[in-house]
Design an enzyme around this catalytic site. Structure first.
Site, PDB file in Angstrom:
ATOM      1  N   ILE A  21       1.251  -1.464   0.020  1.00 30.76           N
ATOM      2  CA  ILE A  21      -0.416   0.177   0.331  1.00 30.76           C
ATOM      3  C   ILE A  21       1.094   1.055   0.057  1.00 30.76           C
ATOM      4  O   ILE A  21       0.510   2.240  -0.878  1.00 30.76           O
ATOM      5  CB  ILE A  21      -0.467  -0.193   1.435  1.00 30.76           C
ATOM      6  CG1 ILE A  21      -1.940  -1.486   0.891  1.00 30.76           C
ATOM      7  CG2 ILE A  21      -1.631   1.421   1.112  1.00 30.76           C
ATOM      8  CD1 ILE A  21      -2.883  -1.146   2.471  1.00 30.76           C
ATOM      9  N   ASP A  40      11.684   4.048   5.193  1.00 24.25           N
ATOM     10  CA  ASP A  40      11.165   2.354   5.393  1.00 24.25           C
ATOM     11  C   ASP A  40      12.487   1.832   5.658  1.00 24.25           C
ATOM     12  O   ASP A  40      13.604   2.398   6.167  1.00 24.25           O
ATOM     13  CB  ASP A  40      11.415   1.939   3.689  1.00 24.25           C
ATOM     14  CG  ASP A  40      10.234   0.899   3.868  1.00 24.25           C
ATOM     15  OD1 ASP A  40      10.036  -0.235   5.215  1.00 24.25           O
ATOM     16  OD2 ASP A  40       9.462   0.884   3.187  1.00 24.25           O
ATOM     17  N   TYR A 148      -3.328  -7.992  16.224  1.00 23.95           N
ATOM     18  CA  TYR A 148      -3.139  -7.429  15.183  1.00 23.95           C
ATOM     19  C   TYR A 148      -4.440  -6.634  14.855  1.00 23.95           C
ATOM     20  O   TYR A 148      -4.528  -4.944  15.111  1.00 23.95           O
ATOM     21  CB  TYR A 148      -3.484  -8.347  13.261  1.00 23.95           C
ATOM     22  CG  TYR A 148      -3.530  -7.118  12.579  1.00 23.95           C
ATOM     23  CD1 TYR A 148      -2.160  -6.870  11.967  1.00 23.95           C
ATOM     24  CD2 TYR A 148      -4.268  -7.277  11.619  1.00 23.95           C
ATOM     25  CE1 TYR A 148      -2.492  -5.341  11.084  1.00 23.95           C
ATOM     26  CE2 TYR A 148      -4.730  -6.239  10.724  1.00 23.95           C
ATOM     27  CZ  TYR A 148      -3.411  -5.684   9.865  1.00 23.95           C
ATOM     28  OH  TYR A 148      -3.731  -4.628   8.641  1.00 23.95           O
TER      29      TYR A 148
END
Length: 253
Positions: A21, A40, A148
């Site tokens: 994404i 990142d 999660y």
């Protein structure tokens, strides 16, 4: 901001922008004429035209340094997209305290670290916006996703609280709640199941559309929420889930 293109010249920071994404979102902003910096763990996969800053978002000091460096490279910040995240599979007995701490740090606390570091820059923008990546897991009970789901529920709640805190400063905060998205993230997750092929088919089947969401579809929603033309849109959660949150379809024979 151009009168014909609200994205032209916007300065965008995307975390986790080298894959899935995040990569699709970074690429879409670049196509629209924005300037993009990516945070990142690795520069591999970053879209052409993006500036990459390698950082571990689990480290607050390093995160602050990277955000400042990104703002300097862009000449300021208008939009922060908090996209970086990791998966977690299992029921409530499946993950130990160390794993809970790790996933919460990446999926929740890192968003706070990035946003806190970005706020001084965002406050100087006329078009300040933060878009957080939540999930269908924040609002629907998904099997084998306790940890999660806990992180994504926290992201949605944090989004509303952050929006309240900063609305009078002109900083808009929203989140996107995707259904299951066909990314490398999912490819890695299904490998934790006895039959990865069957698990992937089940992920497609549980979407009312019969297929997982694409990264590009989520990217379009992020771009929409970041638009300076949506200056009254704040404190919202936008579902991009193929109808999973509200539709109930008959099983396919």
């Amino acid at each position: 901001m151009s009168p014909t293109n609200p994205y032209e010249g916007l300065r965008i920071l995307v975390t986790g922008g080298c894959s899935g994404i995040g990569r699709a979102t970074s690429a879409r902003f670049l196509e629209l004429g924005a300037h993009v910096a990516v945070l990142d763990l690795s520069p591999t996969g970053a879209p052409e035209g993006a500036t990459v800053h390698v950082v571990d978002l689990g480290d607050r000091a390093a995160t602050g340094t990277a955000v400042d460096a990104a703002a300097e490279s862009l000449g300021g910040l208008d939009v922060v997209v908090n996209n970086a995240g990791v998966s977690a599979v299992g029921d409530v007995t499946a993950n130990d305290d160390e794993e809970w701490a790790r996933v919460l740090s990446v999926n929740v606390t890192a968003m706070a670290r990035v946003t806190a570091a970005a706020l001084p820059h965002l406050r100087r923008s006329a078009h300040a916006a933060v878009v957080n990546m939540s999930s269908i897991a924040a609002t629907a009970g998904l099997q084998e996703r306790v940890l999660y789901s806990a992180t994504k529920g926290a992201v949605q709640a944090m989004t509303f609280a952050m929006a309240t805190d900063h609305v009078r400063e002109g900083v808009r905060v929203n989140c996107v709640n995707p259904g299951t998205v066909a990314t490398e993230f999912v490819d890695r997750m299904v490998q934790n199941f006895p039959d990865p092929v069957a698990e992937r088919a089940a992920l497609d089947a549980r979407q009312p559309t019969g297929r997982m969401v694409t990264p590009q579809e989520v990217a379009e929603s992020v771009v929409f929420l970041a638009s300076p033309l949506n200056s009254s849109t704040t404190g919202t959660s936008l579902a991009v889930d193929g109808g999973m949150s509200g539709l109930r379809t008959r099983p396919v024979d």
